[in-house]
Scaffold this motif. Structure first.
Motif, short mmCIF file in Angstrom:
data_model
loop_
_atom_site.label_atom_id
_atom_site.label_comp_id
_atom_site.label_asym_id
_atom_site.label_seq_id
_atom_site.Cartn_x
_atom_site.Cartn_y
_atom_site.Cartn_z
N PRO A 260 12.36 -5.80 1.00
CA PRO A 260 11.35 -4.74 1.10
C PRO A 260 11.88 -3.47 0.45
CG PRO A 260 11.63 -5.83 3.22
CD PRO A 260 12.74 -6.33 2.33
N LYS A 282 4.79 -6.48 -4.33
CA LYS A 282 4.70 -7.10 -3.00
C LYS A 282 5.88 -6.64 -2.15
CE LYS A 282 2.32 -11.32 -4.53
NZ LYS A 282 2.45 -12.79 -4.73
N ASN A 283 5.58 -6.36 -0.90
CA ASN A 283 6.62 -5.91 0.03
C ASN A 283 7.16 -4.53 -0.33
OD1 ASN A 283 7.69 -6.67 2.47
ND2 ASN A 283 9.39 -7.85 1.63
N GLU A 377 0.85 0.32 1.92
CA GLU A 377 1.50 -0.91 1.49
C GLU A 377 0.74 -1.47 0.29
OE1 GLU A 377 2.31 -5.48 3.16
OE2 GLU A 377 1.29 -3.99 4.42
#
Length: 389
Positions: A260, A282-283, A377
């Motif tokens: 992350p 992503k992440n 996010e």
């Protein structure tokens, strides 16, 4: 003799007029004009132009709404706009011109902390209030001795608050116990976030196993990313601007680093997606000032109006912050009942429960806002609401 006396009288009159003009030149007041002037000092070209352009678009939208509604006390609001070219010296010159010659009641911008700090001396010298909607460096509104900058105001959160909130998110939401910090050594923004994050992360019981650095305008980050790849951590904290961070994230994913990655509001730019690509994002999480999918009425009303004017495009945080800055400036002028910069500054300091799109806020004793922080996010290339802290 009479001719000489008339000439002397004329010279005396001209001299007195010049003295009067010079005395008023730095006041910024536009009480005697047909319009109320607000100065806009933004990065409309140069390295971080996307920030300045976005903020300016928001300011212009706010001022247009105010003017369509009848203006302020019967007067229309005029924007006096100067491009600081993403250069601190240019930003200082622009602020000096706005404050001393253009008769503005308040100034808005620049976008970055470094550029805004370059304008503080002009605001203080000419006693014209300046608002930053996106400069997050802690030392913007306070001096090194802790005293408050009298004419400087902020409506976004500080670096310390932003870094603290992301450390809380990392430990409490992601359950991260170890982190790598990768910061840009060349700017105050990145360093301020990194310092705050590291302190709060440790306070929360986490361990920072490595602190690495990069420099603005670098293109190849393989050496530092290779070092990171060999270290075991639960996450990476990467504060900085989209220009470098988008490249770092892409190159990190290409090297197989799938941890992350957390960052700050400097990620809020279309360039992040264009450069990194949706798969690399992503992440990836970042603190921001608002979320377009926040269901609150004030947010959705703004989003609807913005999309109607911009081909169904969603507003980013910088457009939204610029909009809030424009509305706050007009609100302060209206509450002051005057365009005199000193009175406008006093009204800004007294702001309570101002309903901004980025959150209802009050200005505290250090001229900073009291409001919430949003974490976004990336999902399928879109920055979406995750939580509020």
């Amino acid at each position: 003799m009479k001719k000489t006396m008339k000439k002397a009288a004329a010279l005396l009159l001209a001299s007195s007029m010049l003295v009067g003009f010079t005395a008023c030149g730095g006041s910024g007041s536009s009480d005697n004009g047909d319009t109320i002037k607000i100065g806009v000092n933004y990065e409309l070209s140069g390295d971080v132009a996307t920030y300045g352009q976005s903020c300016t678009k928001g300011v212009e939208m706010a001022i247009n709404e105010v003017n369509k509604a009848g203006g302020i006390n019967g007067k229309q609001v005029e924007i006096v706009k100067i491009d600081n070219k993403s250069d601190n010296n240019e930003a200082m010159s622009a602020a000096t011109k706005l404050a001393s010659k253009e008769g503005v009641s308040v100034m808005i911008g620049p976008a970055t902390s470094g550029a805004f700090k370059a304008t503080i001396s002009a605001a203080n010298q000419y006693k014209v209030p300046a608002i930053t909607c996106s400069g997050t460096s802690d030392d913007i509104t306070v001096n090194s001795d802790g005293s408050v900058q009298e004419y400087i105001y902020r409506l976004c959160y500080t670096d310390t608050l932003q870094g603290n909130k992301m450390a809380d998110f990392a430990t409490k939401k992601l359950n991260a116990k170890s982190a790598i910090v990768l910061a840009d050594t060349s700017n105050d923004y990145s360093n301020g976030l990194a310092k705050a994050f590291e302190a709060q992360f440790k306070k929360n019981g986490g361990k920072v196993i490595s602190t690495e650095t990069f420099t603005a305008q670098d293109k190849d980050f393989a050496p530092v990313l290779t070092k990171i790849k060999d270290k075991k951590a639960d996450m990476i904290y990467l504060p900085g601007y989209y220009t470098e961070c988008s490249l770092i994230i892409k190159q990190a994913r290409d090297l197989g680093i799938d941890l992350p990655i957390l960052g700050g509001d400097g990620y809020d730019s279309p360039t992040m997606l264009e450069t990194a690509g949706k798969d690399a994002l992503k992440n990836v999480y970042f603190t921001n000032h608002y979320a377009v999918d926040d269901e609150s009425e004030v947010v959705q009303n703004f989003v609807k109006a913005y999309k109607e004017q911009n081909n169904d495009e969603n507003p980013g945080a910088f457009e939204t912050l610029g909009y809030d800055a424009g509305k706050l400036a007009c609100d302060a002028i209206e509450r002051a009942g005057s365009t005199d910069p000193q009175k406008v500054s006093e009204a800004l300091a007294a702001t309570k429960d101002f309903k901004a799109v980025t959150g209802t806020l009050s200005i505290d004793e250090k001229h900073n806002p009291v409001k919430e922080t949003v974490v976004l996010e990336f999902k399928d290339g879109k920055a979406l609401f995750n939580t509020k802290l």
